[in-house]
Scaffold this active site. Structure first.
Site, short mmCIF file in Angstrom:
data_model
loop_
_atom_site.label_atom_id
_atom_site.label_comp_id
_atom_site.label_asym_id
_atom_site.label_seq_id
_atom_site.Cartn_x
_atom_site.Cartn_y
_atom_site.Cartn_z
N MET A 60 0.83 -1.21 0.00
CA MET A 60 0.00 0.00 0.00
C MET A 60 0.87 1.26 0.00
O MET A 60 0.39 2.35 0.32
CB MET A 60 -0.94 0.00 1.21
N LEU A 86 6.54 3.10 1.84
CA LEU A 86 7.44 1.95 1.91
C LEU A 86 8.54 2.13 2.95
O LEU A 86 9.01 3.24 3.18
CB LEU A 86 8.06 1.71 0.53
N HIS A 87 8.92 1.01 3.57
CA HIS A 87 10.00 0.99 4.55
C HIS A 87 10.80 -0.30 4.34
O HIS A 87 10.54 -1.05 3.39
CB HIS A 87 9.44 1.10 5.97
N GLU A 88 11.74 -0.55 5.24
CA GLU A 88 12.63 -1.72 5.09
C GLU A 88 11.87 -3.05 5.05
O GLU A 88 12.37 -4.01 4.49
CB GLU A 88 13.67 -1.75 6.22
N GLY A 89 10.70 -3.11 5.68
CA GLY A 89 9.91 -4.35 5.62
C GLY A 89 9.53 -4.66 4.19
O GLY A 89 9.68 -5.80 3.71
N HIS A 90 9.03 -3.63 3.49
CA HIS A 90 8.69 -3.82 2.07
C HIS A 90 9.96 -4.10 1.26
O HIS A 90 9.98 -4.99 0.40
CB HIS A 90 8.03 -2.55 1.51
P1 AMP Z 1 1.34 -3.02 3.45
O1 AMP Z 1 1.92 -1.97 2.58
O2 AMP Z 1 1.28 -2.66 4.90
O3 AMP Z 1 0.06 -3.58 2.91
O4 AMP Z 1 2.37 -4.23 3.42
C1 AMP Z 1 2.77 -4.80 2.19
C2 AMP Z 1 3.52 -6.08 2.45
O5 AMP Z 1 4.67 -5.79 3.25
C3 AMP Z 1 2.68 -7.08 3.24
O6 AMP Z 1 2.91 -8.38 2.73
C4 AMP Z 1 3.21 -6.93 4.63
O7 AMP Z 1 3.08 -8.10 5.42
C5 AMP Z 1 4.68 -6.63 4.37
N1 AMP Z 1 5.28 -5.96 5.53
C6 AMP Z 1 4.82 -4.85 6.17
N2 AMP Z 1 5.58 -4.56 7.24
C7 AMP Z 1 6.55 -5.52 7.28
C8 AMP Z 1 7.65 -5.80 8.16
N3 AMP Z 1 7.92 -5.02 9.21
N4 AMP Z 1 8.43 -6.86 7.89
C9 AMP Z 1 8.15 -7.66 6.83
N5 AMP Z 1 7.14 -7.46 5.95
C10 AMP Z 1 6.35 -6.41 6.18
#
Ligand code: AMP
Length: 283
Positions: free
Chosen positions: A32, A35-39
């Site tokens: 969505m 974006l951060h390090e998780g993405h």
């Molecule tokens: P979002 O933009 O929040 O919908 O997240 C997009 C994707 O990134 C989803 O599959 C989330 O599970 C993944 N995501 C979000 N935050 C993290 C995180 N801290 N570590 C790993 N993946 C993440």
């Protein structure tokens, strides 16, 4: 260099077709934005495993409830495209809501049972919106592999079930949770926390790790673990517990006697900001 972005279904399909013609496999990372390090960790995983990486940036209106943060969800497209460029994304699909949901849109997907508890209990309709948009993205991009974060554990289970039940020819890969150095799971919503809430937000990971330690020390009573998790959050001054759960990682049903893969999961509100986190423990 920022990654090129397209906003029509035809344009994505054209580029994916071209990549396939060049013999490349297709990876998809739905996001969505903000974006951060998780993405970024998912982008790098996709880059390592597939030949052409498509990221989608789409704030999906159907997964937000009427009182949730859809209109104020952070929108940072320019910075997002830079991150995509840096971490190996080949193409960004950034559609308007009306491209995904034209006015005569009628069809929704529901993954029964798995969608109604945990996050689904306090966010009715959320996983119906998630399942619907993810199936649409699978049909638009037709990836070989799609990447999701363990951070959203229930979402992962629902998407695995959806792909299996509806025979979607895609492999689902799950990336580990990326955390701040102090343990807080990265989230686009962390930016809403004030300094005091940010400090108290460590209660999530500390509670999960404490529960994990008790299990590793031999505790097998799921209800006892659940009660201590709940009590720990309830003694955090500004935290409002949504749920503390000790469930089977596959069925997502509460476990009385711990065995197999156990998911420890929390959802906690600080003011208007709802945070989730989880740990998987193998017993
Ligand atoms: P979002 O933009 O929040 O919908 O997240 C997009 C994707 O990134 C989803 O599959 C989330 O599970 C993944 N995501 C979000 N935050 C993290 C995180 N801290 N570590 C790993 N993946 C993440």
């Amino acid at each position: 260099m920022p990654t090129p972005a397209v906003n029509t279904i035809d344009a994505v399909r054209h580029q994916v077709r071209e990549a396939r013609r060049r013999g490349l496999s297709i990876g998809l990372v739905p996001t969505m934005g903000a974006l951060h390090e998780g993405h970024a960790s998912l982008f790098r995983l996709a880059r390592a495993e597939t030949g052409f990486v498509v990221a989608t940036i789409f704030i999906n209106p159907t997964q937000f409830g009427p009182n949730e943060d859809f209109s104020k969800y952070p929108r940072t497209l320019e910075a997002d495209l830079e991150i995509c460029g840096r971490d190996g994304v080949d193409l960004v699909f950034h559609p308007d809501p009306s491209t995904i949901y034209p006015p005569d849109f009628r069809t929704y997907v529901e993954v029964t049972q798995l969608q109604d508890f945990l996050c689904g209990a306090s966010r009715p309709g959320h996983f119906r919106g998630v399942a619907t948009v993810v199936l649409k993205l699978f049909n638009i991009v037709q990836p070989d592999v799609a990447y999701f974060g363990q951070k959203d554990a229930q979402q992962v289970r629902i998407i695995q079930q959806l792909a299996a039940d509806l025979d979607v020819p895609v492999k689902i890969r799950v990336g580990a949770i990326v955390r701040e150095p102090d343990g807080l799971a990265l989230s686009s919503r962390n930016r809403y926390l004030d300094p005091s809430q940010r400090r108290q937000a460590l209660a999530l990971i500390e509670t999960l790790r404490e529960a994990q330690r008790r299990i590793e020390a031999g505790e097998r009573d799921g209800r006892s673990i659940q009660r201590t998790m709940q009590a720990r959050i309830e003694t955090t001054p500004d935290a409002v517990l949504d749920y503390a759960a000790v469930v089977d990682a596959n069925s997502l049903q509460p476990l009385e006697r711990l065995h197999g893969e156990v998911l420890l999961a929390l959802a906690v509100k600080f003011g208007g900001t709802r945070l989730i986190d989880n740990l998987l423990v193998t017993v």
